[in-house]
Design a protein around this motif. Structure first.
Motif, PDB file in Angstrom:
ATOM      1  N   THR A 165      48.981  35.217  26.338  1.00 15.30           N
ATOM      2  CA  THR A 165      48.346  36.512  26.573  1.00 15.30           C
ATOM      3  C   THR A 165      46.969  36.360  27.207  1.00 15.30           C
ATOM      4  OG1 THR A 165      49.525  37.480  24.708  1.00 15.30           O
ATOM      5  CG2 THR A 165      47.546  38.625  25.458  1.00 15.30           C
ATOM      6  N   GLU A 166      46.173  35.401  26.720  1.00 13.43           N
ATOM      7  CA  GLU A 166      44.824  35.249  27.257  1.00 13.43           C
ATOM      8  C   GLU A 166      44.852  34.797  28.709  1.00 13.43           C
ATOM      9  OE1 GLU A 166      42.084  36.321  25.920  1.00 13.43           O
ATOM     10  OE2 GLU A 166      43.382  37.047  24.318  1.00 13.43           O
ATOM     11  N   GLU A 167      45.812  33.948  29.054  1.00 16.35           N
ATOM     12  CA  GLU A 167      45.924  33.517  30.445  1.00 16.35           C
ATOM     13  C   GLU A 167      46.302  34.694  31.331  1.00 16.35           C
ATOM     14  OE1 GLU A 167      48.462  30.357  33.196  1.00 16.35           O
ATOM     15  OE2 GLU A 167      48.517  30.202  31.013  1.00 16.35           O
ATOM     16  N   MET A 168      47.206  35.525  30.841  1.00 19.12           N
ATOM     17  CA  MET A 168      47.592  36.708  31.615  1.00 19.12           C
ATOM     18  C   MET A 168      46.443  37.696  31.711  1.00 19.12           C
ATOM     19  SD  MET A 168      51.577  37.414  30.594  1.00 19.12           S
ATOM     20  CE  MET A 168      51.404  37.212  28.812  1.00 19.12           C
ATOM     21  N   ARG A 169      45.676  37.828  30.629  1.00 22.80           N
ATOM     22  CA  ARG A 169      44.513  38.715  30.654  1.00 22.80           C
ATOM     23  C   ARG A 169      43.493  38.237  31.696  1.00 22.80           C
ATOM     24  NH1 ARG A 169      42.499  41.715  26.395  1.00 22.80           N
ATOM     25  NH2 ARG A 169      43.597  40.426  24.878  1.00 22.80           N
ATOM     26  N   THR A 170      43.246  36.929  31.717  1.00 24.87           N
ATOM     27  CA  THR A 170      42.309  36.359  32.685  1.00 24.87           C
ATOM     28  C   THR A 170      42.780  36.589  34.113  1.00 24.87           C
ATOM     29  OG1 THR A 170      41.606  34.656  31.093  1.00 24.87           O
ATOM     30  CG2 THR A 170      41.194  34.223  33.429  1.00 24.87           C
ATOM     31  N   ALA A 171      44.092  36.410  34.333  1.00 20.46           N
ATOM     32  CA  ALA A 171      44.648  36.633  35.668  1.00 20.46           C
ATOM     33  C   ALA A 171      44.475  38.086  36.088  1.00 20.46           C
ATOM     34  CB  ALA A 171      46.128  36.240  35.690  1.00 20.46           C
ATOM     35  N   LEU A 172      44.711  38.990  35.150  1.00 21.61           N
ATOM     36  CA  LEU A 172      44.610  40.415  35.474  1.00 21.61           C
ATOM     37  C   LEU A 172      43.164  40.817  35.759  1.00 21.61           C
ATOM     38  CD1 LEU A 172      46.381  42.887  35.807  1.00 21.61           C
ATOM     39  CD2 LEU A 172      46.002  43.432  33.402  1.00 21.61           C
ATOM     40  N   ILE A 173      42.229  40.268  34.997  1.00 23.77           N
ATOM     41  CA  ILE A 173      40.815  40.564  35.241  1.00 23.77           C
ATOM     42  C   ILE A 173      40.400  40.046  36.622  1.00 23.77           C
ATOM     43  CG2 ILE A 173      38.457  40.013  34.519  1.00 23.77           C
ATOM     44  CD1 ILE A 173      39.480  40.023  31.625  1.00 23.77           C
ATOM     45  N   GLY A 174      40.867  38.837  36.968  1.00 23.89           N
ATOM     46  CA  GLY A 174      40.553  38.294  38.285  1.00 23.89           C
ATOM     47  C   GLY A 174      41.146  39.128  39.398  1.00 23.89           C
ATOM     48  N   ALA A 175      42.371  39.614  39.195  1.00 23.08           N
ATOM     49  CA  ALA A 175      43.014  40.454  40.210  1.00 23.08           C
ATOM     50  C   ALA A 175      42.275  41.774  40.369  1.00 23.08           C
ATOM     51  CB  ALA A 175      44.473  40.696  39.825  1.00 23.08           C
ATOM     52  N   ARG A 176      41.708  42.279  39.273  1.00 22.45           N
ATOM     53  CA  ARG A 176      40.981  43.547  39.349  1.00 22.45           C
ATOM     54  C   ARG A 176      39.769  43.436  40.268  1.00 22.45           C
ATOM     55  NH1 ARG A 176      38.274  45.692  34.026  1.00 22.45           N
ATOM     56  NH2 ARG A 176      36.623  44.321  34.780  1.00 22.45           N
ATOM     57  N   ALA A 177      39.169  42.239  40.337  1.00 25.65           N
ATOM     58  CA  ALA A 177      38.019  42.060  41.225  1.00 25.65           C
ATOM     59  C   ALA A 177      38.422  42.286  42.679  1.00 25.65           C
ATOM     60  CB  ALA A 177      37.431  40.663  41.042  1.00 25.65           C
ATOM     61  N   LEU A 178      39.610  41.804  43.070  1.00 25.17           N
ATOM     62  CA  LEU A 178      40.078  42.055  44.431  1.00 25.17           C
ATOM     63  C   LEU A 178      40.444  43.526  44.600  1.00 25.17           C
ATOM     64  CD1 LEU A 178      40.882  41.098  47.231  1.00 25.17           C
ATOM     65  CD2 LEU A 178      43.144  40.508  46.314  1.00 25.17           C
ATOM     66  N   PHE A 179      41.047  44.122  43.575  1.00 29.18           N
ATOM     67  CA  PHE A 179      41.367  45.542  43.620  1.00 29.18           C
ATOM     68  C   PHE A 179      40.095  46.358  43.864  1.00 29.18           C
ATOM     69  CE2 PHE A 179      41.788  49.690  41.604  1.00 29.18           C
ATOM     70  CZ  PHE A 179      42.997  50.160  42.107  1.00 29.18           C
ATOM     71  N   ASP A 180      39.011  46.003  43.172  1.00 33.93           N
ATOM     72  CA  ASP A 180      37.731  46.687  43.380  1.00 33.93           C
ATOM     73  C   ASP A 180      37.270  46.572  44.823  1.00 33.93           C
ATOM     74  OD1 ASP A 180      37.631  47.430  40.751  1.00 33.93           O
ATOM     75  OD2 ASP A 180      36.149  45.930  40.154  1.00 33.93           O
ATOM     76  N   ASP A 181      37.419  45.372  45.404  1.00 34.80           N
ATOM     77  CA  ASP A 181      37.021  45.176  46.791  1.00 34.80           C
ATOM     78  C   ASP A 181      37.820  46.070  47.733  1.00 34.80           C
ATOM     79  OD1 ASP A 181      35.005  43.375  46.470  1.00 34.80           O
ATOM     80  OD2 ASP A 181      35.998  41.704  47.474  1.00 34.80           O
ATOM     81  N   LEU A 182      39.118  46.151  47.485  1.00 32.40           N
ATOM     82  CA  LEU A 182      40.004  46.888  48.386  1.00 32.40           C
ATOM     83  C   LEU A 182      39.882  48.401  48.235  1.00 32.40           C
ATOM     84  CD1 LEU A 182      43.221  44.672  48.138  1.00 32.40           C
ATOM     85  CD2 LEU A 182      41.661  44.850  50.077  1.00 32.40           C
ATOM     86  N   THR A 183      39.344  48.850  47.113  1.00 32.16           N
ATOM     87  CA  THR A 183      39.198  50.291  46.897  1.00 32.16           C
ATOM     88  C   THR A 183      37.741  50.707  46.763  1.00 32.16           C
ATOM     89  OG1 THR A 183      39.434  50.020  44.494  1.00 32.16           O
ATOM     90  CG2 THR A 183      41.441  50.496  45.752  1.00 32.16           C
ATOM     91  N   GLY A 184      36.820  49.792  47.038  1.00 31.71           N
ATOM     92  CA  GLY A 184      35.399  50.069  46.865  1.00 31.71           C
ATOM     93  C   GLY A 184      34.840  51.014  47.915  1.00 31.71           C
ATOM     94  N   PRO A 185      33.523  51.214  47.921  1.00 30.44           N
ATOM     95  CA  PRO A 185      32.880  52.170  48.829  1.00 30.44           C
ATOM     96  C   PRO A 185      33.216  51.948  50.296  1.00 30.44           C
ATOM     97  CG  PRO A 185      31.337  51.425  47.161  1.00 30.44           C
ATOM     98  CD  PRO A 185      32.565  50.576  46.999  1.00 30.44           C
ATOM     99  N   GLY A 186      33.337  50.688  50.705  1.00 31.23           N
ATOM    100  CA  GLY A 186      33.629  50.408  52.101  1.00 31.23           C
ATOM    101  C   GLY A 186      35.016  50.825  52.534  1.00 31.23           C
ATOM    102  N   ALA A 187      35.893  51.110  51.551  1.00 29.23           N
ATOM    103  CA  ALA A 187      37.264  51.501  51.884  1.00 29.23           C
ATOM    104  C   ALA A 187      37.394  52.987  52.123  1.00 29.23           C
ATOM    105  CB  ALA A 187      38.199  51.095  50.738  1.00 29.23           C
ATOM    106  N   ASP A 188      36.349  53.757  51.838  1.00 34.00           N
ATOM    107  CA  ASP A 188      36.432  55.225  51.805  1.00 34.00           C
ATOM    108  C   ASP A 188      36.198  55.835  53.175  1.00 34.00           C
ATOM    109  OD1 ASP A 188      36.565  57.808  50.986  1.00 34.00           O
ATOM    110  OD2 ASP A 188      34.814  57.738  49.682  1.00 34.00           O
TER     111      ASP A 188
END
Length: 227
Positions: A165-188
């Motif tokens: 579970t912790e490994e999957m949690r870490t992977a998901l948190i890391g993926a969220r950082a890219l999600f933030d980049d792709l949906t951040g202010p510059g994407a609007d």
């Protein structure tokens, strides 16, 4: 043809060859520092994936830049941002009871979002990842990790299939950082902004929704069940 003309042509050819060699050498010398600056942590990860072979890693990274450096990301309108933010929130909530399924959904969501932003088709993961690494090098490793866990779980084999579970949690948190980049202010596209440039009510609501979806949920959720 006179002897003098022949000698002149030989000299010109030699100058051209020497100039090309000097230019190539200059590029080779600049390649390392330039690629390190551009790719950051992805540079070191690529070197490691090549078993420490710096030249092989730099060839790969250079090829990525040549193939995808001119890519221009397509913008997201506010409606799309809100829709993707809601889907990411659903992934986070699903993680509590079904972490493996949530990781798989996150992998699919980022792949789909990348295509919407103008990156290669999700069916070509390696090419899509290479393009993302050129433009989002600091956070692309999160996508790599969540994809590896998701694929291993789907295939039912490999060491990652037994990811805890912790490994999957870490992977998901890391993926969220890219999600933030792709949906951040510059994407609007700012489609819902008023004529004065200030964000209207819809935009403000979208901003609040986006912020809620990216709260540090993993630090406060109870430990999810192992699926």
């Amino acid at each position: 043809m006179s002897t003098g003309l022949i000698i002149l042509l030989i000299v010109i050819a030699a100058v051209v060859v020497l100039g090309a060699a000097a230019l190539s050498l200059g590029r080779a010398r600049r390649g390392g520092p330039s690629l390190k600056r551009r790719f950051g942590p992805e540079y070191e990860r690529t070197v490691a994936l090549h078993g420490g072979d710096t030249k092989a890693a730099e060839r790969e990274l250079t090829e990525r830049v040549e193939r995808h450096g001119d890519l221009r990301e397509r913008p997201l309108d506010r409606d799309d941002k809100e829709r993707y933010a809601a889907r990411w929130t659903a992934v986070q909530e699903r993680f509590v009871d079904s972490p493996r399924e949530a990781v798989a959904e996150a992998d699919q969501l980022i792949a789909e979002l990348a295509v919407v932003r103008g990156y290669p088709d999700a069916g070509r993961y390696d090419e899509q990842f290479a393009a993302l690494s050129v433009h989002h090098a600091d956070h692309v490793d999160g996508y790599r990790q969540v994809h590896l866990v998701a694929r291993a779980g789907a295939d039912g084999g490999g060491s990652a299939a037994g990811a805890g579970t912790e490994e999957m949690r870490t992977a998901l948190i890391g993926a969220r950082a890219l999600f933030d980049d792709l949906t951040g202010p510059g994407a609007d596209t700012g489609r819902h902004r008023s004529a004065s440039g200030a964000a209207g009510p819809t935009a403000a609501a979208g901003t609040r929704s986006h912020a809620r979806s990216h709260a540090p949920w993993a630090l406060h959720r109870s430990r999810p069940k192992e699926s």
